[in-house]
Each structure stands twice: as C-alpha cells, then as structure tokens.
Design a protein around this motif. Structure first.
Motif, PDB file in Angstrom:
ATOM      1  N   GLU A   1       0.839  -1.195   0.000  1.00  8.82           N
ATOM      2  CA  GLU A   1       0.000   0.000   0.000  1.00  8.82           C
ATOM      3  C   GLU A   1       0.879   1.251   0.000  1.00  8.82           C
ATOM      4  O   GLU A   1       0.613   2.214  -0.724  1.00  8.82           O
ATOM      5  CB  GLU A   1      -0.935  -0.013   1.212  1.00  8.82           C
ATOM      6  CG  GLU A   1      -1.901   1.148   1.285  1.00  8.82           C
ATOM      7  CD  GLU A   1      -1.346   2.379   1.976  1.00  8.82           C
ATOM      8  OE1 GLU A   1      -1.741   3.487   1.596  1.00  8.82           O
ATOM      9  OE2 GLU A   1      -0.508   2.236   2.878  1.00  8.82           O
ATOM     10  N   GLN A   2       1.940   1.243   0.784  1.00  8.67           N
ATOM     11  CA  GLN A   2       2.838   2.405   0.846  1.00  8.67           C
ATOM     12  C   GLN A   2       3.556   2.622  -0.488  1.00  8.67           C
ATOM     13  O   GLN A   2       3.695   3.761  -0.938  1.00  8.67           O
ATOM     14  CB  GLN A   2       3.831   2.248   1.992  1.00  8.67           C
ATOM     15  CG  GLN A   2       3.164   2.403   3.347  1.00  8.67           C
ATOM     16  CD  GLN A   2       4.072   2.046   4.513  1.00  8.67           C
ATOM     17  OE1 GLN A   2       5.141   1.493   4.351  1.00  8.67           O
ATOM     18  NE2 GLN A   2       3.604   2.354   5.714  1.00  8.67           N
ATOM     19  N   LYS A   3       3.966   1.537  -1.130  1.00  5.04           N
ATOM     20  CA  LYS A   3       4.614   1.649  -2.452  1.00  5.04           C
ATOM     21  C   LYS A   3       3.630   2.204  -3.483  1.00  5.04           C
ATOM     22  O   LYS A   3       3.980   3.063  -4.282  1.00  5.04           O
ATOM     23  CB  LYS A   3       5.144   0.283  -2.917  1.00  5.04           C
ATOM     24  CG  LYS A   3       6.415  -0.149  -2.258  1.00  5.04           C
ATOM     25  CD  LYS A   3       6.859  -1.494  -2.781  1.00  5.04           C
ATOM     26  CE  LYS A   3       8.108  -1.967  -2.051  1.00  5.04           C
ATOM     27  NZ  LYS A   3       8.493  -3.326  -2.460  1.00  5.04           N
TER      28      LYS A   3
ATOM     29  N   LEU B   1       1.570   6.704  -6.699  1.00  3.88           N
ATOM     30  CA  LEU B   1       0.479   7.621  -7.009  1.00  3.88           C
ATOM     31  C   LEU B   1       0.904   9.075  -6.770  1.00  3.88           C
ATOM     32  O   LEU B   1       0.512   9.969  -7.510  1.00  3.88           O
ATOM     33  CB  LEU B   1      -0.751   7.277  -6.157  1.00  3.88           C
ATOM     34  CG  LEU B   1      -2.068   7.950  -6.510  1.00  3.88           C
ATOM     35  CD1 LEU B   1      -2.455   7.678  -7.965  1.00  3.88           C
ATOM     36  CD2 LEU B   1      -3.172   7.468  -5.578  1.00  3.88           C
ATOM     37  N   LYS B   2       1.757   9.290  -5.769  1.00  3.21           N
ATOM     38  CA  LYS B   2       2.235  10.640  -5.451  1.00  3.21           C
ATOM     39  C   LYS B   2       3.248  11.157  -6.462  1.00  3.21           C
ATOM     40  O   LYS B   2       3.287  12.350  -6.738  1.00  3.21           O
ATOM     41  CB  LYS B   2       2.909  10.664  -4.073  1.00  3.21           C
ATOM     42  CG  LYS B   2       1.997  10.668  -2.906  1.00  3.21           C
ATOM     43  CD  LYS B   2       2.804  10.695  -1.620  1.00  3.21           C
ATOM     44  CE  LYS B   2       1.903  10.567  -0.415  1.00  3.21           C
ATOM     45  NZ  LYS B   2       2.668  10.503   0.839  1.00  3.21           N
TER      46      LYS B   2
ATOM     47  N   ASP C   1      -6.748   3.119 -11.731  1.00  7.30           N
ATOM     48  CA  ASP C   1      -6.531   1.698 -11.454  1.00  7.30           C
ATOM     49  C   ASP C   1      -5.678   1.518 -10.196  1.00  7.30           C
ATOM     50  O   ASP C   1      -5.974   0.667  -9.352  1.00  7.30           O
ATOM     51  CB  ASP C   1      -5.860   1.009 -12.644  1.00  7.30           C
ATOM     52  CG  ASP C   1      -6.776   0.869 -13.849  1.00  7.30           C
ATOM     53  OD1 ASP C   1      -8.008   1.077 -13.708  1.00  7.30           O
ATOM     54  OD2 ASP C   1      -6.258   0.576 -14.952  1.00  7.30           O
ATOM     55  N   LEU C   2      -4.629   2.315 -10.076  1.00  4.23           N
ATOM     56  CA  LEU C   2      -3.759   2.249  -8.906  1.00  4.23           C
ATOM     57  C   LEU C   2      -4.523   2.665  -7.647  1.00  4.23           C
ATOM     58  O   LEU C   2      -4.396   2.047  -6.592  1.00  4.23           O
ATOM     59  CB  LEU C   2      -2.527   3.136  -9.119  1.00  4.23           C
ATOM     60  CG  LEU C   2      -1.439   3.074  -8.059  1.00  4.23           C
ATOM     61  CD1 LEU C   2      -0.904   1.657  -7.894  1.00  4.23           C
ATOM     62  CD2 LEU C   2      -0.299   4.027  -8.441  1.00  4.23           C
ATOM     63  N   PHE C   3      -5.334   3.698  -7.771  1.00  5.00           N
ATOM     64  CA  PHE C   3      -6.172   4.164  -6.672  1.00  5.00           C
ATOM     65  C   PHE C   3      -7.117   3.054  -6.218  1.00  5.00           C
ATOM     66  O   PHE C   3      -7.250   2.783  -5.024  1.00  5.00           O
ATOM     67  CB  PHE C   3      -6.959   5.393  -7.140  1.00  5.00           C
ATOM     68  CG  PHE C   3      -7.972   5.891  -6.162  1.00  5.00           C
ATOM     69  CD1 PHE C   3      -7.600   6.720  -5.114  1.00  5.00           C
ATOM     70  CD2 PHE C   3      -9.308   5.549  -6.298  1.00  5.00           C
ATOM     71  CE1 PHE C   3      -8.545   7.196  -4.208  1.00  5.00           C
ATOM     72  CE2 PHE C   3     -10.255   6.019  -5.403  1.00  5.00           C
ATOM     73  CZ  PHE C   3      -9.874   6.839  -4.358  1.00  5.00           C
TER      74      PHE C   3
ATOM     75  N   ILE D   1      -6.576  -2.837  -1.197  1.00  5.84           N
ATOM     76  CA  ILE D   1      -5.543  -3.289  -0.259  1.00  5.84           C
ATOM     77  C   ILE D   1      -5.845  -2.747   1.137  1.00  5.84           C
ATOM     78  O   ILE D   1      -5.733  -3.468   2.133  1.00  5.84           O
ATOM     79  CB  ILE D   1      -4.140  -2.873  -0.746  1.00  5.84           C
ATOM     80  CG1 ILE D   1      -3.756  -3.704  -1.976  1.00  5.84           C
ATOM     81  CG2 ILE D   1      -3.102  -3.033   0.364  1.00  5.84           C
ATOM     82  CD1 ILE D   1      -2.494  -3.255  -2.675  1.00  5.84           C
ATOM     83  N   LEU D   2      -6.238  -1.481   1.215  1.00  6.09           N
ATOM     84  CA  LEU D   2      -6.591  -0.902   2.515  1.00  6.09           C
ATOM     85  C   LEU D   2      -7.777  -1.647   3.135  1.00  6.09           C
ATOM     86  O   LEU D   2      -7.794  -1.903   4.340  1.00  6.09           O
ATOM     87  CB  LEU D   2      -6.910   0.586   2.373  1.00  6.09           C
ATOM     88  CG  LEU D   2      -5.695   1.488   2.155  1.00  6.09           C
ATOM     89  CD1 LEU D   2      -6.140   2.895   1.773  1.00  6.09           C
ATOM     90  CD2 LEU D   2      -4.815   1.511   3.386  1.00  6.09           C
ATOM     91  N   ARG D   3      -8.742  -2.011   2.308  1.00 10.35           N
ATOM     92  CA  ARG D   3      -9.890  -2.777   2.794  1.00 10.35           C
ATOM     93  C   ARG D   3      -9.436  -4.130   3.335  1.00 10.35           C
ATOM     94  O   ARG D   3      -9.849  -4.567   4.410  1.00 10.35           O
ATOM     95  CB  ARG D   3     -10.910  -2.955   1.674  1.00 10.35           C
ATOM     96  CG  ARG D   3     -12.019  -3.938   1.954  1.00 10.35           C
ATOM     97  CD  ARG D   3     -12.941  -3.440   3.068  1.00 10.35           C
ATOM     98  NE  ARG D   3     -13.872  -4.462   3.489  1.00 10.35           N
ATOM     99  CZ  ARG D   3     -15.061  -4.656   2.962  1.00 10.35           C
ATOM    100  NH1 ARG D   3     -15.487  -3.891   1.990  1.00 10.35           N
ATOM    101  NH2 ARG D   3     -15.832  -5.606   3.419  1.00 10.35           N
TER     102      ARG D   3
END
Length: 151
Positions: free
Chosen positions: A76-78, A83-84, A95-97, A103-105
């Motif tokens: 998730e951090q990668k 994304l940043k 798609d990345l979002f 993943i957060l879910r």
C-alpha cells in the motif's frame, strides 16, 4: 487535430491522494481477487473470506495474517508513493487508486480478523439488520392498515 493530454494533473493527483486518506474511505471497496505476494499469486479475496468465516483461528492462521498485514502495508505504501510521484495517465492512476483502496480494505479486514472484532461486528450488523427488517415490516403493515388494505 490536437491530441488530448491524458496525463494525470497535479490537482487530480491530490484529489485521489486526499480520498485515500479520508475517514472510512475503504468501506465499500472491493478486496482484490488476486495479488502478487513475493512472486507468487495469492487469491487475497478468497483468503480473507475464508478467514472471516473460520470459527477459530489457529496459531498458524495468526502468523499468516501477520505476514499478510506486513506485506500489504508495504505494498500500500509503495502504491501510494507511486500515485504521489509517478507520471501516470488518468486510467493508470484510477486503477492504482482502486487497487490501493482494495488493499486498505483487506488490511482493515485482516486486522479485525486478527484481533477478533470481525465476529463482533458481524453479529452487530446482523442484529441491526434484523431490527431494521422488523421495523420495516411494521411500517408496511401500518401503511396497509392506514390505506384500508388491511381490515
């Protein structure tokens, strides 16, 4: 004829990042059906579902959950860093979002499985759902009675 620029704008990037950090953002997000873990394909959705429905967790289950949490946190951090910082098209960014949201879910579900709150929340949901169904039935019966449909 001009070519439309499909590159993610800085404003759009900031909107997606803000959404990732919104409170309860992950609610309603779909856990990815599969994800690559250390070079191996993992059926993440199926794994979480099996763990949620398992009556009792073994020590081995808890160990696996801890490993998945650590891996998914790193992933998730990668993804968020990408994304940043990466130059992305709008589709790639979306798609990345979506992947990051899933993943957060999965992370939240795995933490709730690990600490045992998933069963409590499931029972609470079913209790609320049952009460709402009864209340809805009563409202429907009252409506029928008031409209002359029930004598």
């Amino acid at each position: 004829m001009s070519v439309k620029d499909d590159t993610l704008s800085e404003w759009e990037r900031n909107q997606l990042l803000a959404a990732l950090h919104a409170r309860l953002f992950w609610v309603g997000e779909e856990i990815p059906y599969s994800i690559e873990v250390n070079g191996n394909k993992c059926k993440l959705h199926e794994l979480v579902w099996q763990l949620i429905n398992k009556e009792n967790l073994t020590d081995e289950d808890r160990e696996h959950i801890s490993k998945y949490i650590a891996y998914l946190r790193e992933r998730e951090q990668k993804d968020e860093t990408k994304l940043k910082t990466a130059k992305l098209t709008k589709k790639e960014a979306k798609d990345l979002f979506n992947e990051t949201g899933g993943i957060l879910r999965a992370l939240m579900d795995l933490r709730e499985i690990e600490d045992g709150t998933v069963k409590e929340k499931e029972k609470e949901f079913h209790d609320i759902f049952s009460k709402e169904r009864v209340a809805e039935a009563r409202r429907w019966l009252q409506f029928l009675h008031d409209s002359g449909g029930l004598e």
